[in-house]
Design a protein around this motif. Sequence first.
Motif, short mmCIF file in Angstrom:
data_model
loop_
_atom_site.label_atom_id
_atom_site.label_comp_id
_atom_site.label_asym_id
_atom_site.label_seq_id
_atom_site.Cartn_x
_atom_site.Cartn_y
_atom_site.Cartn_z
N ASP A 40 0.73 6.43 -26.87
CA ASP A 40 1.88 6.07 -27.71
C ASP A 40 1.93 4.56 -27.93
OD1 ASP A 40 3.13 5.05 -25.49
OD2 ASP A 40 5.02 6.10 -25.83
N LYS B 7 4.52 1.54 -27.90
CA LYS B 7 5.89 1.29 -27.42
C LYS B 7 6.61 0.14 -28.12
CE LYS B 7 6.07 3.46 -22.97
NZ LYS B 7 4.71 3.86 -22.60
N GLY C 43 11.59 3.35 -27.26
CA GLY C 43 11.25 4.66 -26.72
C GLY C 43 9.88 5.12 -27.18
N PHE D 132 4.46 14.31 -16.30
CA PHE D 132 3.94 13.34 -17.27
C PHE D 132 3.55 12.12 -16.45
CE2 PHE D 132 5.96 10.71 -21.08
CZ PHE D 132 5.05 9.69 -20.90
N ASN E 167 6.98 10.76 -15.19
CA ASN E 167 8.17 11.33 -15.82
C ASN E 167 8.13 12.82 -15.57
OD1 ASN E 167 9.12 8.86 -17.05
ND2 ASN E 167 7.40 9.04 -18.44
N ARG F 195 8.99 15.39 -17.58
CA ARG F 195 9.28 16.03 -18.87
C ARG F 195 8.16 15.69 -19.82
NH1 ARG F 195 9.93 11.39 -21.42
NH2 ARG F 195 10.55 9.65 -20.13
N GLY G 112 6.78 13.81 -23.18
CA GLY G 112 7.10 12.50 -23.75
C GLY G 112 7.66 12.63 -25.15
N ASP G 113 8.40 11.61 -25.55
CA ASP G 113 8.89 11.51 -26.92
C ASP G 113 8.48 10.12 -27.39
OD1 ASP G 113 10.29 11.43 -29.28
OD2 ASP G 113 12.13 12.25 -28.43
N PRO G 114 7.58 9.96 -28.31
CA PRO G 114 7.09 10.91 -29.32
C PRO G 114 5.76 11.62 -29.00
CG PRO G 114 6.39 8.71 -29.94
CD PRO G 114 7.11 8.58 -28.61
N GLU G 115 5.27 11.57 -27.76
CA GLU G 115 3.97 12.20 -27.49
C GLU G 115 3.95 13.70 -27.87
OE1 GLU G 115 5.46 10.06 -25.49
OE2 GLU G 115 4.05 8.96 -24.21
N1 GLY Z 1 7.08 7.88 -24.88
C1 GLY Z 1 7.40 7.63 -23.54
C2 GLY Z 1 8.41 8.52 -22.95
O1 GLY Z 1 8.70 9.60 -23.42
O2 GLY Z 1 8.94 8.15 -21.90
#
Ligand code: GLY
Length: 423
Positions: free
Chosen positions: A216, A218, A230, A273, A289, A291, A293-296
């Motif tokens: 991603d 950042k 994010g 993650f 993490n 969960r 990822g966002d935007p992964e």
């Molecule tokens: N893109 C990184 C996150 O979801 O923490």
Amino acid sequence: MSKRLTVLLLGSGGREHALAWKMAQSPLVEKVHVLPGNPGMATQDGRIVCVSGDIGKIAQELKPDLIVIGPEKPMADGVVDRLEAARFTVLGASRAAAQLESSKIFSKEFMQAEDIPTARAVTCNGYAAARAALKTWDVENKGVVIKADGLAAGKGVVVTKDRAEAEQTLHDFMVDAGHPVKAERVLLEETLHGREVSAFALCDGMRFLPFGYICDHKRVFDGNRGPNTGGMGAFSSQDWPSPAARAFISENIFAATLRGMNKRGTPFKGVLFAGLMVDGDDVNVIEFNVRLGDPETQALLPLIESDLVPLFLAAAKGDLSNCSAPHIADETTVHVVMTSAGYPSQNMKLGETIILNPITNDNTQVFFAGIAAKDGSFVNSGGRVLGVTARGATLETARKQAYARIDNISFKGAHWRRDIGGQ
Ligand code: GLY
Ligand code: AMP
């Protein structure tokens, strides 16, 4: 045919739109209810329905066959523990397992104890201790990253450029009452060098299935300039890290984490993650993490050709032993995020009408995030407004298509990076 499944998904962003979009395609599924979701999700697929209210009550009403938790905060607050106590089947981490993300110090001490490769660090309790530790830290040779303990929505980490910035960051986090990040405890950590990648594993508490690698972007501006966000975009990474590095990651990071969490009596279930720094053969965990990822996720799911619902169900039920890793297409995805003017500051220009010109014969998918419905159209209501994923044979073809789609979407002040997938 047996009764089709009801799924309840918690969350409202682009990651949740991608999850709902993917799960709604499953022939096993009747409806995906998203709490609270966003108004863009439901317009594209009648099987996606947004609901509002308390998750405990909604679950009792809908009696879902599967509950999927998108973001980390509810997991850190114990939502999975509560729903499992009420006998629901939930994909997500318990409060105890969510500490891998919710406490940087728990996570660092866990990695040290389990021999999981990560940057060397010291834990400091209180401002005086942190200042004393910084005084003797070899900032010139090792660099120093300051991390606030606790969830800080991406604002609790500063990769400092020199000692003065490190001192200022400690003051900001630990003394300045007006600063958005407040910490009693911090980590001082060596700066790692290399290339970052997000690695995902679907876990049932004991076993895991590798779920792919995504890079991603950042920083808010092209060329990785400006403040951290994010995530401004992402692209799939098919040929990197190498097969040898992937085997190392599976054994020394994912399997080791599952073993360590089991040993502590807090098995990890859900999506793990690992944010990794890769430098040649050297792989280190920057952070965990609990969960997707966002935007992964928006770059990952459009490449997955398998039905994810049976895998999510099996993981949630604690038994992936009869499942194999999802089939990931031998293609590439690029996901470009459009944000509101001013993001990532608090000073954003919201409420602008979003114009989505229809296009035909297209290989792209729009995932909505910070939008609201107003007078029959959509307006931007958050920092990350929407994103476009394109799939193509090569990074270049995917990039071209993603940007062609972006050219057909507009709202006043819209910002996006022009170099996503450019590396
Ligand atoms: N893109 C990184 C996150 O979801 O923490
Ligand atoms: P985090 O909130 O832990 O994801 O950290 C945010 C970003 O800070 C990461 O994605 C990295 O780019 C950077 N970062 C964190 N820790 C380190 C480190 N030890 N060395 C270099 N960069 C780091």
